[in-house]
Enzyme design. Structure first.
Site, PDB file in Angstrom:
ATOM      1  N   ASP A 149      53.647  35.191 -62.376  1.00  0.00           N
ATOM      2  CA  ASP A 149      54.285  34.944 -61.073  1.00  0.00           C
ATOM      3  C   ASP A 149      54.326  36.226 -60.241  1.00  0.00           C
ATOM      4  O   ASP A 149      54.043  36.223 -59.032  1.00  0.00           O
ATOM      5  CB  ASP A 149      55.707  34.420 -61.328  1.00  0.00           C
ATOM      6  CG  ASP A 149      56.342  33.813 -60.086  1.00  0.00           C
ATOM      7  OD1 ASP A 149      55.616  33.503 -59.129  1.00  0.00           O
ATOM      8  OD2 ASP A 149      57.573  33.636 -60.080  1.00  0.00           O
ATOM      9  N   LYS A 173      46.859  29.831 -74.197  1.00  0.00           N
ATOM     10  CA  LYS A 173      45.721  29.597 -75.093  1.00  0.00           C
ATOM     11  C   LYS A 173      45.794  30.425 -76.370  1.00  0.00           C
ATOM     12  O   LYS A 173      45.426  29.956 -77.442  1.00  0.00           O
ATOM     13  CB  LYS A 173      44.414  29.947 -74.376  1.00  0.00           C
ATOM     14  CG  LYS A 173      44.256  29.340 -73.000  1.00  0.00           C
ATOM     15  CD  LYS A 173      44.003  27.863 -73.042  1.00  0.00           C
ATOM     16  CE  LYS A 173      42.544  27.557 -73.101  1.00  0.00           C
ATOM     17  NZ  LYS A 173      42.305  26.085 -72.981  1.00  0.00           N
ATOM     18  N   ARG A 194      50.729  26.555 -44.658  1.00  0.00           N
ATOM     19  CA  ARG A 194      51.675  27.457 -45.328  1.00  0.00           C
ATOM     20  C   ARG A 194      51.419  27.568 -46.827  1.00  0.00           C
ATOM     21  O   ARG A 194      52.073  28.361 -47.500  1.00  0.00           O
ATOM     22  CB  ARG A 194      53.109  26.963 -45.103  1.00  0.00           C
ATOM     23  CG  ARG A 194      53.554  27.005 -43.625  1.00  0.00           C
ATOM     24  CD  ARG A 194      54.952  26.419 -43.486  1.00  0.00           C
ATOM     25  NE  ARG A 194      55.911  27.089 -44.331  1.00  0.00           N
ATOM     26  CZ  ARG A 194      57.041  26.522 -44.778  1.00  0.00           C
ATOM     27  NH1 ARG A 194      57.334  25.289 -44.463  1.00  0.00           N
ATOM     28  NH2 ARG A 194      57.861  27.202 -45.551  1.00  0.00           N
ATOM     29  N   LYS A 195      50.511  26.782 -47.343  1.00  0.00           N
ATOM     30  CA  LYS A 195      50.303  26.759 -48.796  1.00  0.00           C
ATOM     31  C   LYS A 195      49.227  27.756 -49.229  1.00  0.00           C
ATOM     32  O   LYS A 195      48.119  27.753 -48.696  1.00  0.00           O
ATOM     33  CB  LYS A 195      49.933  25.338 -49.255  1.00  0.00           C
ATOM     34  CG  LYS A 195      51.116  24.368 -49.174  1.00  0.00           C
ATOM     35  CD  LYS A 195      50.711  22.957 -49.499  1.00  0.00           C
ATOM     36  CE  LYS A 195      50.088  22.299 -48.297  1.00  0.00           C
ATOM     37  NZ  LYS A 195      49.944  20.832 -48.437  1.00  0.00           N
TER      38      LYS A 195
HETATM   39  C1  LIG Z   1      54.649  43.129 -52.614  1.00  0.00           C
HETATM   40  C2  LIG Z   1      55.092  43.329 -53.906  1.00  0.00           C
HETATM   41  C3  LIG Z   1      56.514  42.958 -54.061  1.00  0.00           C
HETATM   42  C4  LIG Z   1      56.694  41.549 -53.980  1.00  0.00           C
HETATM   43  C5  LIG Z   1      56.395  40.905 -55.274  1.00  0.00           C
HETATM   44  C6  LIG Z   1      56.600  39.489 -55.132  1.00  0.00           C
HETATM   45  C7  LIG Z   1      56.616  38.847 -56.445  1.00  0.00           C
HETATM   46  C8  LIG Z   1      57.214  37.539 -56.266  1.00  0.00           C
HETATM   47  C9  LIG Z   1      57.256  36.837 -57.565  1.00  0.00           C
HETATM   48  C10 LIG Z   1      58.532  36.150 -57.747  1.00  0.00           C
HETATM   49  C11 LIG Z   1      58.557  34.940 -56.836  1.00  0.00           C
HETATM   50  C12 LIG Z   1      59.713  34.112 -57.218  1.00  0.00           C
HETATM   51  O1  LIG Z   1      60.258  34.213 -58.248  1.00  0.00           O
HETATM   52  S1  LIG Z   1      60.204  33.039 -56.084  1.00  0.00           S
HETATM   53  C13 LIG Z   1      61.577  32.310 -56.831  1.00  0.00           C
HETATM   54  C14 LIG Z   1      61.270  30.964 -57.429  1.00  0.00           C
HETATM   55  N1  LIG Z   1      61.011  30.000 -56.355  1.00  0.00           N
HETATM   56  C15 LIG Z   1      62.005  29.475 -55.672  1.00  0.00           C
HETATM   57  O2  LIG Z   1      63.174  29.651 -55.912  1.00  0.00           O
HETATM   58  C16 LIG Z   1      61.575  28.549 -54.526  1.00  0.00           C
HETATM   59  C17 LIG Z   1      62.530  27.392 -54.317  1.00  0.00           C
HETATM   60  N2  LIG Z   1      61.932  26.458 -53.359  1.00  0.00           N
HETATM   61  C18 LIG Z   1      62.085  26.699 -52.029  1.00  0.00           C
HETATM   62  O3  LIG Z   1      62.794  27.638 -51.591  1.00  0.00           O
HETATM   63  C19 LIG Z   1      61.384  25.779 -51.100  1.00  0.00           C
HETATM   64  O4  LIG Z   1      61.115  24.560 -51.733  1.00  0.00           O
HETATM   65  C20 LIG Z   1      60.073  26.364 -50.574  1.00  0.00           C
HETATM   66  C21 LIG Z   1      60.362  27.679 -49.767  1.00  0.00           C
HETATM   67  C22 LIG Z   1      59.089  26.688 -51.685  1.00  0.00           C
HETATM   68  C23 LIG Z   1      59.425  25.368 -49.620  1.00  0.00           C
HETATM   69  O5  LIG Z   1      60.417  24.832 -48.746  1.00  0.00           O
HETATM   70  P1  LIG Z   1      60.161  24.700 -47.203  1.00  0.00           P
HETATM   71  O6  LIG Z   1      59.995  26.038 -46.585  1.00  0.00           O
HETATM   72  O7  LIG Z   1      61.246  23.821 -46.668  1.00  0.00           O
HETATM   73  O8  LIG Z   1      58.766  23.980 -47.080  1.00  0.00           O
HETATM   74  P2  LIG Z   1      58.386  22.431 -47.308  1.00  0.00           P
HETATM   75  O9  LIG Z   1      58.349  21.796 -45.957  1.00  0.00           O
HETATM   76  O10 LIG Z   1      59.193  21.803 -48.377  1.00  0.00           O
HETATM   77  O11 LIG Z   1      56.903  22.579 -47.859  1.00  0.00           O
HETATM   78  C24 LIG Z   1      55.891  23.177 -47.078  1.00  0.00           C
HETATM   79  C25 LIG Z   1      54.577  22.591 -47.540  1.00  0.00           C
HETATM   80  O12 LIG Z   1      54.401  22.934 -48.924  1.00  0.00           O
HETATM   81  C26 LIG Z   1      54.331  21.757 -49.720  1.00  0.00           C
HETATM   82  N3  LIG Z   1      55.033  21.990 -50.974  1.00  0.00           N
HETATM   83  C27 LIG Z   1      56.253  22.505 -51.142  1.00  0.00           C
HETATM   84  N4  LIG Z   1      56.571  22.589 -52.436  1.00  0.00           N
HETATM   85  C28 LIG Z   1      55.508  22.094 -53.113  1.00  0.00           C
HETATM   86  C29 LIG Z   1      55.214  21.909 -54.491  1.00  0.00           C
HETATM   87  N5  LIG Z   1      56.066  22.257 -55.442  1.00  0.00           N
HETATM   88  N6  LIG Z   1      54.027  21.397 -54.811  1.00  0.00           N
HETATM   89  C30 LIG Z   1      53.112  21.028 -53.842  1.00  0.00           C
HETATM   90  N7  LIG Z   1      53.334  21.211 -52.537  1.00  0.00           N
HETATM   91  C31 LIG Z   1      54.520  21.719 -52.173  1.00  0.00           C
HETATM   92  C32 LIG Z   1      54.986  20.672 -48.883  1.00  0.00           C
HETATM   93  O13 LIG Z   1      54.504  19.390 -49.211  1.00  0.00           O
HETATM   94  C33 LIG Z   1      54.557  21.070 -47.489  1.00  0.00           C
HETATM   95  O14 LIG Z   1      53.216  20.690 -47.296  1.00  0.00           O
HETATM   96  P3  LIG Z   1      52.670  20.123 -45.900  1.00  0.00           P
HETATM   97  O15 LIG Z   1      53.512  18.937 -45.563  1.00  0.00           O
HETATM   98  O16 LIG Z   1      52.850  21.248 -44.918  1.00  0.00           O
HETATM   99  O17 LIG Z   1      51.253  19.779 -46.175  1.00  0.00           O
END
Ligand SMILES: CCCCCCCCCCCC(=O)SCCNC(=O)CCNC(=O)[C@H](O)C(C)(C)COP(=O)(O)OP(=O)(O)OC[C@H]1O[C@@H](n2cnc3c(N)ncnc32)[C@H](O)[C@@H]1OP(=O)(O)O
Length: 223
Positions: A149, A173, A194-195
């Site tokens: 991630d 694996k 946005r994806k």
């Molecule tokens: C630089 C070095 C340092 C930086 C280093 C960085 C390292 C980062 C690594 C750590 C990252 C993390 O841990 S992140 C933490 C874990 N993740 C989270 O907590 C995320 C929780 N979920 C959310 O906050 C939300 O669901 C979002 C932000 C992901 C999306 O919400 P939103 O902004 O309201 O958008 P939404 O309208 O729902 O979706 C937008 C489009 O994406 C699609 N979509 C959304 N979710 C999905 C899904 N699971 N699977 C398929 N498609 C999806 C929707 O259908 C839509 O498609 P369409 O209709 O437009 O076609």
């Protein structure tokens, strides 16, 4: 020192700081830009005494490719932001990046990253330490998910700006032995609105063993 300075700044208290000691810590999330006064932050992506010979060898190989080879070394700090507006976290509380939360070098996630923009790849050289144990002698699957991630996420951030992980799929694996060195190789395959679709493979240091294959979907935030 860092914690105290950050606390003072966040409370709006005047603090005299030498200009060269001010380091701007920027967050990858929208609407959040904070400046913390701190000593020159440590870049944890540099070698330390706990790195094994394979890790060092790969580091040198990638570093050599930074001179005109299309790659660049990515700095790695142990914190991102201390406070998000509207977040319930106490802004004065110290936070640490999950992958950099242990004080002793070598105990947890030892890694460094290299980025190739033209190839849309972020590569992480990873040496899991003894505190990442899952099965006896091997790396915990959750830690493996974390480094996938983090690597793919960093690649998405460098290419697209702020993102959040929406979906992470992993096929495990072959287990990763603690103390070994593996190559985490991620690539942004496709961007649709946005994806941000990425793939990521983990292979052994010598490329002979495929440890995991995965896909990670990130959603851009600042559009
Ligand atoms: C630089 C070095 C340092 C930086 C280093 C960085 C390292 C980062 C690594 C750590 C990252 C993390 O841990 S992140 C933490 C874990 N993740 C989270 O907590 C995320 C929780 N979920 C959310 O906050 C939300 O669901 C979002 C932000 C992901 C999306 O919400 P939103 O902004 O309201 O958008 P939404 O309208 O729902 O979706 C937008 C489009 O994406 C699609 N979509 C959304 N979710 C999905 C899904 N699971 N699977 C398929 N498609 C999806 C929707 O259908 C839509 O498609 P369409 O209709 O437009 O076609």
């Amino acid at each position: 020192m860092l914690r105290n300075c950050a606390r003072l700044l966040l409370r709006g208290t005047a603090l005299s700081v030498r200009p060269q000691a001010v380091h701007s810590v920027r967050c990858s999330f929208p609407g959040i830009t904070r400046t913390f006064a701190e000593e020159q932050p440590r870049d944890y992506g540099f070698p330390n005494a706990t790195w094994n010979s394979n890790m060092m060898g790969l580091y040198q190989t990638y570093l050599a490719q930074c001179n005109g080879g299309g790659w660049r070394k990515i700095p790695s700090y142990n914190t991102t932001v201390h406070h998000i507006a509207g977040d319930p976290l106490d802004p004065a509380r110290e936070t640490r990046l999950f992958t950099r939360n242990l004080d002793q070098d070598g105990d947890g996630f030892e890694y460094c990253m290299f980025y190739n923009k033209a190839e849309r790849r972020m590569v992480c050289l990873f040496q899991p330490g003894p505190y990442l144990e899952g099965p006896p002698g091997y790396t915990h699957g959750g830690c493996i998910a974390t480094i996938i991630d983090s690597t793919a996420g960093a690649g998405a951030v460098y290419l697209c700006g702020s993102v959040m992980t929406a979906n992470l799929n992993i096929n495990y694996k072959n287990p990763i032995r603690l103390g070994s060195t593996v190559i985490v190789d991620s690539k942004v395959e496709k961007i649709e609105n946005r994806k941000v679709y990425t793939t990521c493979h983990i292979r052994s240091h010598d490329d002979t063993v495929l440890h995991t294959e995965s896909t990670v979907l990130f959603i851009k935030l600042n559009v």
